[in-house]
Structure formats: structure tokens, C-alpha cells
Design an enzyme around this catalytic site. Structure first.
Site, PDB file in Angstrom:
ATOM      1  N   THR A 136       1.722   2.378   2.204  1.00  0.00           N
ATOM      2  CA  THR A 136       2.705   3.196   1.481  1.00  0.00           C
ATOM      3  C   THR A 136       1.994   3.862   0.312  1.00  0.00           C
ATOM      4  O   THR A 136       1.356   3.193  -0.502  1.00  0.00           O
ATOM      5  CB  THR A 136       3.892   2.327   1.021  1.00  0.00           C
ATOM      6  OG1 THR A 136       4.568   1.861   2.187  1.00  0.00           O
ATOM      7  CG2 THR A 136       4.871   3.123   0.172  1.00  0.00           C
ATOM      8  N   GLN A 174       3.485  -3.374   6.582  1.00  0.00           N
ATOM      9  CA  GLN A 174       3.352  -2.369   5.502  1.00  0.00           C
ATOM     10  C   GLN A 174       2.768  -3.012   4.252  1.00  0.00           C
ATOM     11  O   GLN A 174       3.275  -4.013   3.761  1.00  0.00           O
ATOM     12  CB  GLN A 174       4.727  -1.768   5.188  1.00  0.00           C
ATOM     13  CG  GLN A 174       4.725  -0.800   4.014  1.00  0.00           C
ATOM     14  CD  GLN A 174       5.042  -1.462   2.685  1.00  0.00           C
ATOM     15  OE1 GLN A 174       5.898  -2.337   2.635  1.00  0.00           O
ATOM     16  NE2 GLN A 174       4.360  -1.072   1.623  1.00  0.00           N
ATOM     17  N   LEU A 175       1.706  -2.373   3.763  1.00  0.00           N
ATOM     18  CA  LEU A 175       1.011  -2.927   2.593  1.00  0.00           C
ATOM     19  C   LEU A 175       1.096  -2.003   1.383  1.00  0.00           C
ATOM     20  O   LEU A 175       0.872  -0.788   1.501  1.00  0.00           O
ATOM     21  CB  LEU A 175      -0.467  -3.147   2.946  1.00  0.00           C
ATOM     22  CG  LEU A 175      -1.320  -3.844   1.885  1.00  0.00           C
ATOM     23  CD1 LEU A 175      -0.923  -5.314   1.746  1.00  0.00           C
ATOM     24  CD2 LEU A 175      -2.807  -3.739   2.223  1.00  0.00           C
ATOM     25  N   TYR A 176       1.396  -2.598   0.235  1.00  0.00           N
ATOM     26  CA  TYR A 176       1.137  -1.928  -1.044  1.00  0.00           C
ATOM     27  C   TYR A 176      -0.266  -2.358  -1.441  1.00  0.00           C
ATOM     28  O   TYR A 176      -0.530  -3.569  -1.548  1.00  0.00           O
ATOM     29  CB  TYR A 176       2.117  -2.416  -2.114  1.00  0.00           C
ATOM     30  CG  TYR A 176       3.518  -1.860  -2.019  1.00  0.00           C
ATOM     31  CD1 TYR A 176       3.745  -0.498  -1.825  1.00  0.00           C
ATOM     32  CD2 TYR A 176       4.631  -2.684  -2.174  1.00  0.00           C
ATOM     33  CE1 TYR A 176       5.034   0.014  -1.762  1.00  0.00           C
ATOM     34  CE2 TYR A 176       5.919  -2.181  -2.126  1.00  0.00           C
ATOM     35  CZ  TYR A 176       6.110  -0.833  -1.911  1.00  0.00           C
ATOM     36  OH  TYR A 176       7.387  -0.332  -1.859  1.00  0.00           O
ATOM     37  N   PRO A 223      10.425  -0.860   5.818  1.00  0.00           N
ATOM     38  CA  PRO A 223      10.037  -2.001   4.982  1.00  0.00           C
ATOM     39  C   PRO A 223      10.892  -2.099   3.723  1.00  0.00           C
ATOM     40  O   PRO A 223      11.138  -1.096   3.053  1.00  0.00           O
ATOM     41  CB  PRO A 223       8.580  -1.692   4.616  1.00  0.00           C
ATOM     42  CG  PRO A 223       8.437  -0.220   4.800  1.00  0.00           C
ATOM     43  CD  PRO A 223       9.379   0.170   5.891  1.00  0.00           C
ATOM     44  N   ARG A 259      18.194   1.458   3.375  1.00  0.00           N
ATOM     45  CA  ARG A 259      19.396   0.830   2.810  1.00  0.00           C
ATOM     46  C   ARG A 259      20.339   0.304   3.888  1.00  0.00           C
ATOM     47  O   ARG A 259      20.956  -0.750   3.721  1.00  0.00           O
ATOM     48  CB  ARG A 259      20.138   1.820   1.907  1.00  0.00           C
ATOM     49  CG  ARG A 259      19.354   2.140   0.624  1.00  0.00           C
ATOM     50  CD  ARG A 259      20.114   3.122  -0.245  1.00  0.00           C
ATOM     51  NE  ARG A 259      19.410   3.466  -1.462  1.00  0.00           N
ATOM     52  CZ  ARG A 259      18.444   4.384  -1.539  1.00  0.00           C
ATOM     53  NH1 ARG A 259      18.046   5.023  -0.453  1.00  0.00           N
ATOM     54  NH2 ARG A 259      17.861   4.656  -2.693  1.00  0.00           N
ATOM     55  N   SER A 282       7.479  -5.563   4.910  1.00  0.00           N
ATOM     56  CA  SER A 282       6.887  -5.216   3.606  1.00  0.00           C
ATOM     57  C   SER A 282       6.018  -6.366   3.101  1.00  0.00           C
ATOM     58  O   SER A 282       6.362  -7.544   3.250  1.00  0.00           O
ATOM     59  CB  SER A 282       8.004  -4.945   2.595  1.00  0.00           C
ATOM     60  OG  SER A 282       7.491  -4.967   1.287  1.00  0.00           O
ATOM     61  N   LYS A 342       2.824   6.153   4.883  1.00  0.00           N
ATOM     62  CA  LYS A 342       4.252   6.291   4.536  1.00  0.00           C
ATOM     63  C   LYS A 342       4.388   6.837   3.120  1.00  0.00           C
ATOM     64  O   LYS A 342       3.806   6.289   2.182  1.00  0.00           O
ATOM     65  CB  LYS A 342       4.930   4.922   4.633  1.00  0.00           C
ATOM     66  CG  LYS A 342       6.392   4.922   4.227  1.00  0.00           C
ATOM     67  CD  LYS A 342       7.032   3.573   4.545  1.00  0.00           C
ATOM     68  CE  LYS A 342       8.488   3.530   4.155  1.00  0.00           C
ATOM     69  NZ  LYS A 342       8.698   3.411   2.716  1.00  0.00           N
ATOM     70  N   ARG A 380      13.629   6.532  -4.396  1.00  0.00           N
ATOM     71  CA  ARG A 380      13.451   5.425  -5.341  1.00  0.00           C
ATOM     72  C   ARG A 380      12.176   5.567  -6.166  1.00  0.00           C
ATOM     73  O   ARG A 380      11.902   4.741  -7.022  1.00  0.00           O
ATOM     74  CB  ARG A 380      13.418   4.095  -4.569  1.00  0.00           C
ATOM     75  CG  ARG A 380      14.693   3.828  -3.812  1.00  0.00           C
ATOM     76  CD  ARG A 380      14.504   2.765  -2.756  1.00  0.00           C
ATOM     77  NE  ARG A 380      14.361   1.428  -3.285  1.00  0.00           N
ATOM     78  CZ  ARG A 380      15.368   0.639  -3.645  1.00  0.00           C
ATOM     79  NH1 ARG A 380      16.608   1.083  -3.527  1.00  0.00           N
ATOM     80  NH2 ARG A 380      15.142  -0.571  -4.103  1.00  0.00           N
ATOM     81  N   HIS A 434      10.591   7.454  -0.201  1.00  0.00           N
ATOM     82  CA  HIS A 434      10.956   6.093  -0.606  1.00  0.00           C
ATOM     83  C   HIS A 434      12.476   5.994  -0.850  1.00  0.00           C
ATOM     84  O   HIS A 434      12.942   5.250  -1.710  1.00  0.00           O
ATOM     85  CB  HIS A 434      10.189   5.718  -1.891  1.00  0.00           C
ATOM     86  CG  HIS A 434       9.650   4.315  -1.887  1.00  0.00           C
ATOM     87  ND1 HIS A 434       8.335   4.015  -1.659  1.00  0.00           N
ATOM     88  CD2 HIS A 434      10.260   3.122  -2.111  1.00  0.00           C
ATOM     89  CE1 HIS A 434       8.151   2.705  -1.753  1.00  0.00           C
ATOM     90  NE2 HIS A 434       9.310   2.141  -2.012  1.00  0.00           N
TER      91      HIS A 434
END
Ligand SMILES: Cc1cc2nc3c(=O)[nH]c(=O)nc-3n(C[C@H](O)[C@H](O)[C@H](O)COP(=O)(O)O)c2cc1C
Length: 355
Positions: free
Chosen positions: A156, A128-130, A78, A289, A107, A210, A237, A234
Site C-alpha cells: 500500500t 497487504q503490507l505497510y 485489507p 467499509r 492487512s 494499492k 481516509r 484508501h
């Protein structure tokens, strides 16, 4: 796109296509970028132990995403803000995923959003959820994901705070989607295993966690009945000064055993990198990336070409190791070895400066 013969050329094209802000956002990490380098270091400190004379005239490099067959054992990890890297954002990535035959994990902070991305192409989809809202807010995302053909759901969990990405800060690059994120920051910081339990009790979609980076949390994930332990930092990051994901993968695989699948990402840039993770026992490798670089180099066609080259590298690597399928691959094909190139985001591409 056939003009691209190596992944190095794809990286160079992405660099020349992207303005400085989005480029730094894509390639950068947190603070000193030590975690970014350690991801590469952990990959580069594994050498291969090849076997020969084993008839490798027919090689199967396909993988599985849960029960679905995929062209390679990878997923497009994501990426939030894909719209800043390529025209069409997540929908363009979906088209590339469908054309090549690998899953896309979408994402929640990516445009054009869940429904439009799903409508753009028929591919294997994971969402994928924040977590930036209450339980009802999460449940609504699950419902929309199911309604739109997403067959698994990812939380995540390595984002209790948004890290200091100093390339962005120094470059004064203000990401439009960050402003929206502020509203949900308290929910993100407040996330706990209670919400994982609640999710498992309420929803029947396979759950991926994740951002697991220790054996302790891998064990808790298994105790909560999670289907996938996704080992990730991540891409360096978030928390700086972490371990490389490939350094923690073996102990996590050991503790998880057959109770869940283990996936991994972080620094994967080459076919040989993917082969190393599968040899250790990971079922799937996420490309972060590299996905963004392929898209920035040439849109959907650029990402497809990236994956084609990656596939060729994987197939060559398998053959030279003396195996015809991942089932024949194991830790016996790897050995610890000193790193010979100073690891960084692009150390997998030594010709880059000469391009
Ligand atoms: C530009 C960019 C945006 C990202 N956005 C998200 C995101 O929205 N959600 C998430 O879970 N991970 C996100 N990640 C992390 C990736 O999913 C993945 O874990 C990481 O990039 C893997 O490392 P690699 O880039 O070295 O392959 C992002 C990564 C990048 C490079």
C-alpha cells in the site's frame, strides 16, 4: 442472519453493535471527508444504459482473482484493526471469505496475524503490507506469506503519512495498533519506486500496488512490471480533496492497457456499483467499509449475508442491463448523469434514517 433482507439493515445493525470509537474509525475519512464523498459522487454520476430482449435467463456473476475463479469479481479489501470490529478479527473475515467464495486481502496491521489467519480458513489469500521496516523486514514478510499460502503480495503506497482522521481525534479514540505504527513511520515516508524495483527483482509473487490515483503513477507501475494497478485513495481516509476513484479509473485503464490488471475500490456499497466498475474495465473491486459493516453486523455469518445480498443485486443488475456475463458488459452500458442524492458514506442507503 436470513433476517437481514437489505444492505441497509446490515448497516443499521453494525451501527447498533459497535461502540462509538470503532464505529467512527470504520466509517470516517480524513479531515473534511471530501475524498470520501467524491468516491460516492463518481459512482453516482454514472447512469446505466440498459438493453432489453436479450434472453438473460442464465446469468454468470462469478469473477477471477488472477487465475482463480471466485463467486463474485470482488475482494475483501485489507482492513487494519479488524479485531476492534468483530470477535476473532481477521480470522473471522477469513472464515466468511472461505464460506462465500471470495478472496481476502489480509492487512499487516490486523490481528490475529498472518499465520493464525491463514490457519483459520482455506480461502484465496493475498497479503497487504505497510512497509515499516528495512528490506530484510519486508523479505521476511514475503517468506511468511508464501509459507502460509498467500498467492500474491500487495504494497500500500498512499500512506507516506498517517492522515488526520478527525472523527477519531475528536472522539479521543486511541487505536492500540497506532502506537506500534509509530516505530515504522520513517520507513513508510521513505518508500520510493526503488523498493518496488527491488521487490520485482527479488520476489516471484505477483505484486499489487494499492493506492495508485493518477495516470502518471499507473504508467510507472507498469514500467516496473507490477501485475496489478490497484486504483484507490484508501476510501478517502488518507489524502483529503482527492478525486473519486471511478473518475480516474477510465484514464488509468487506457494507459495500462493489457500490461497489467486494474482493480479499484472506494465507496462501493451496492451491486450496481460493482457492475459499473467492471463495465469500465476493472477486473476486481475491493470492499472496505462494507466488509467491516457486515462483520460488525453479525460476525462471519453477517459478512456472508452481506455478500449474498450483494450478489443478488449484481445478478439483478446484469439481467436488467441485458447481459449474461461480464464479458458482454462495457462502457456502452454507462452514461454520465447528474447526481440526485447528496453523496456521502451512506448515500447508497436512502432508507437508513427511517429504519
Ligand atoms: C477500517 C478500515 C481500515 C483500513 N485499513 C487498511 C489497511 O490496513 N491497509 C490498507 O491498505 N488499506 C486499509 N484500508 C483501506 C481499504 O483497504 C480500502 O482501500 C478502502 O476502505 C476502500 O473504500 P471503502 O471503504 O469505501 O470501500 C482500511 C479501510 C478501513 C475502512
Amino acid at each position: 442472519m436470513d433476517d437481514f433482507l437489505t444492505l441497509q439493515e446490515i448497516v443499521a445493525a453494525a451501527k447498533s453493535n459497535l461502540p462509538p470509537g470503532p464505529w467512527s474509525y470504520l466509517v470516517g475519512g480524513a479531515e473534511t471527508e471530501t475524498t470520501v464523498r467524491r468516491n460516492r459522487h463518481a459512482l453516482d454520476s454514472l447512469a446505466f444504459r440498459p438493453r432489453v430482449l436479450r434472453d438473460v435467463s442464465r446469468i454468470d456473476s462469478t469473477g477471477f482473482f488472477f487465475k482463480e475463479k471466485t463467486r463474485l469479481p470482488i475482494l475483501l479489501a485489507p482492513i487494519g484493526g479488524l479485531e476492534s470490529l468483530v470477535e476473532g478479527g481477521a480470522a473471522t473475515a477469513a472464515r466468511a471469505a472461505a464460506q462465500f467464495g471470495v478472496p481476502q486481502m489480509l492487512s499487516s496491521v490486523c490481528k490475529p496475524g498472518l499465520e493464525e489467519t491463514a490457519a483459520a480458513a482455506k480461502t484465496i489469500r493475498s497479503f497487504q503490507l505497510y512497509v515499516r521496516g528495512d528490506d530484510a523486514w519486508v523479505d521476511d514478510f514475503v517468506r511468511r506469506a508464501k509459507d502460509n499460502g498467500f498467492t500474491s503480495f500487495c504494497l500500500t503506497v498512499d500512506v507516506a503519512s498517517y492522515s488526520r482522521r478527525e472523527r477519531d481525534i475528536v472522539g479521543r479514540y486511541v487505536k492500540p495498533w497506532r502506537a506500534r505504527a509509530q516505530e515504522g513511520a520513517a520507513f513508510q515516508a521513505g518508500l520510493s519506486w526503488d523498493q518496488v524495483k527491488r521487490f520485482k527483482d527479488k520476489h516471484d509473487l505477483p505484486l499489487i500496488l494499492k493506492g495508485i490515483a493518477t495516470v502518471e503513477d499507473a504508467q510507472l507501475a507498469v514500467d516496473h512490471g507490477v501485475e496489478v494497478v490497484y486504483v484507490s485513495n484508501h476510501g478517502g481516509r488518507q489524502l483529503d480533496h482527492g478525486l473519486g476513484t471511478m473518475a480516474v479509473l477510465p484514464e488509468i485503464l487506457k494507459i495500462v492497457g493489457k500490461n497489467a490488471q486494474v482493480w479499484v475500490d472506494g465507496g462501493f456499497m451496492r451491486g450496481s456499483d460493482v457492475v459499473k466498475a467492471i463495465a469500465l474495465g476493472a477486473k476486481c473491486v475491493g470492499l472496505g467499509r462494507l466488509t467491516g459493516l457486515g462483520l460488525a453486523a453479525g460476525g462471519a455469518a453477517g459478512l456472508v449475508r452481506t455478500l449474498e445480498i450483494l450478489e443478488e443485486e449484481i445478478r439483478i443488475c446484469l439481467g436488467l442491463l441485458g447481459v449474461t456475463s461480464y464479458a458482454q458488459l462495457g462502457p456502452q452500458h454507462l452514461a454520465a448523469a447528474p447526481v440526485v442524492n447528496l453523496p456521502d458514506t451512506f448515500s447508497a442507503f436512502p432508507l437508513l434514517t427511517r429504519l
